[in-house]
Motif scaffolding. Structure first.
Motif, short mmCIF file in Angstrom:
data_model
loop_
_atom_site.label_atom_id
_atom_site.label_comp_id
_atom_site.label_asym_id
_atom_site.label_seq_id
_atom_site.Cartn_x
_atom_site.Cartn_y
_atom_site.Cartn_z
N ARG A 1 -0.49 -38.66 6.43
CA ARG A 1 0.97 -38.73 6.54
C ARG A 1 1.45 -37.68 7.53
N THR A 2 2.71 -37.77 7.91
CA THR A 2 3.25 -36.85 8.90
C THR A 2 3.81 -35.57 8.29
N ALA A 3 3.77 -35.42 6.98
CA ALA A 3 4.35 -34.25 6.31
C ALA A 3 3.53 -32.99 6.59
N PHE A 4 4.21 -31.85 6.59
CA PHE A 4 3.56 -30.56 6.73
C PHE A 4 4.23 -29.57 5.78
N THR A 5 3.51 -28.48 5.51
CA THR A 5 4.03 -27.41 4.65
C THR A 5 3.63 -26.07 5.24
N TYR B 1 6.17 -29.68 19.17
CA TYR B 1 6.09 -30.68 18.11
C TYR B 1 7.49 -31.00 17.59
N GLY B 2 7.83 -32.28 17.61
CA GLY B 2 9.08 -32.69 17.01
C GLY B 2 8.94 -32.66 15.49
N TYR B 3 10.06 -32.44 14.81
CA TYR B 3 10.03 -32.40 13.36
C TYR B 3 11.38 -32.86 12.81
N LYS B 4 11.36 -33.20 11.52
CA LYS B 4 12.59 -33.62 10.85
C LYS B 4 12.51 -33.23 9.37
N ASN B 5 13.64 -33.33 8.71
CA ASN B 5 13.73 -33.09 7.26
C ASN B 5 13.21 -31.73 6.83
N ARG C 1 9.01 -27.16 4.06
CA ARG C 1 8.41 -28.49 4.22
C ARG C 1 9.18 -29.29 5.25
N GLY C 2 8.50 -30.23 5.84
CA GLY C 2 9.13 -31.13 6.80
C GLY C 2 8.14 -32.21 7.19
N ALA C 3 8.49 -32.93 8.25
CA ALA C 3 7.62 -33.99 8.74
C ALA C 3 7.60 -33.92 10.26
N PHE C 4 6.43 -34.13 10.82
CA PHE C 4 6.33 -34.23 12.27
C PHE C 4 7.09 -35.48 12.69
N ASP C 5 7.69 -35.43 13.88
CA ASP C 5 8.50 -36.56 14.34
C ASP C 5 8.27 -36.79 15.83
N GLY C 6 7.98 -38.02 16.19
CA GLY C 6 7.85 -38.39 17.60
C GLY C 6 6.68 -37.74 18.30
N LEU C 7 5.56 -37.57 17.61
CA LEU C 7 4.40 -36.95 18.24
C LEU C 7 3.77 -37.88 19.26
#
Length: 123
Positions: A52-56, A89-93, A11-17
Motif C-alpha cells: 500500500r502507499t501508506a507510510f509512518t 515524494y508527493g504525499y497526502k492525508n 502517518r500519511g500516504a505517498f501520492d503521485g509517485l
C-alpha cells in the motif's frame, strides 16, 4: 521540573509517485521495514510500498511541560514534510498522534515495582 518523553507518530500516504520513485522506495524498503520501527529523535520511516502507499514516521522528543507536546508534534510534522519534500515524494492525508509517556498507565511489572517500593517505605 521533570523531563517528559513524547512519542509522535506521523502517518500519511505517498501520492503521485513516478516509476523511478517507486523503484527507489523499493530499493530501500529493507531499512524502512515496520519490523525495525523505532521512535527516534531524527524520526524513523516505515512503509511497505508493495502492499500500500501508506507510510509512518515515528519520532521521539521531550519537554518539561505538558503543553510542550504541541511543539514536539509540530517539529515532527515539519521533519516528515521536509524528508518527503527533499526527495520529491508527493504525499497526502498527513496526520499526527502524540503520546506523553509520563501520562501512560503503568504496566503490570511497573505497578508491582511501585507497590514493592511503597511497602518498603521508598514511595
Amino acid at each position: 521540573m521533570t523531563t517528559r518523553t513524547f512519542r509522535i507518530t506521523v502517518r500519511g500516504a505517498f501520492d503521485g509517485l513516478s516509476t523511478e520513485q517507486r523503484s527507489e522506495l523499493l530499493a530501500h524498503a529493507a531499512e524502512h521495514d515496520a519490523l525495525h520501527a523505532a521512535f527516534t529523535p531524527e524520526g524513523h520511516l516505515s512503509y511497505d510500498i508493495m502492499a500500500r502507499t501508506a507510510f509512518t514516521f515515528r519520532f521521539a522528543d521531550s519537554g518539561e511541560a505538558e503543553e510542550d507536546i504541541l511543539e514536539a508534534t509540530e517539529r515532527a510534522e515539519t521533519a516528515a514534510r521536509a524528508w518527503l519534500t527533499e526527495r520529491g515524494y508527493g504525499y497526502k492525508n498527513l496526520r499526527s498522534v502524540a503520546d506523553d509517556l509520563s501520562q501512560a498507565p503503568l504496566g503490570k511489572r511497573q505497578r508491582r515495582e511501585a507497590a514493592r517500593k511503597a511497602a518498603q517505605g521508598g514511595g
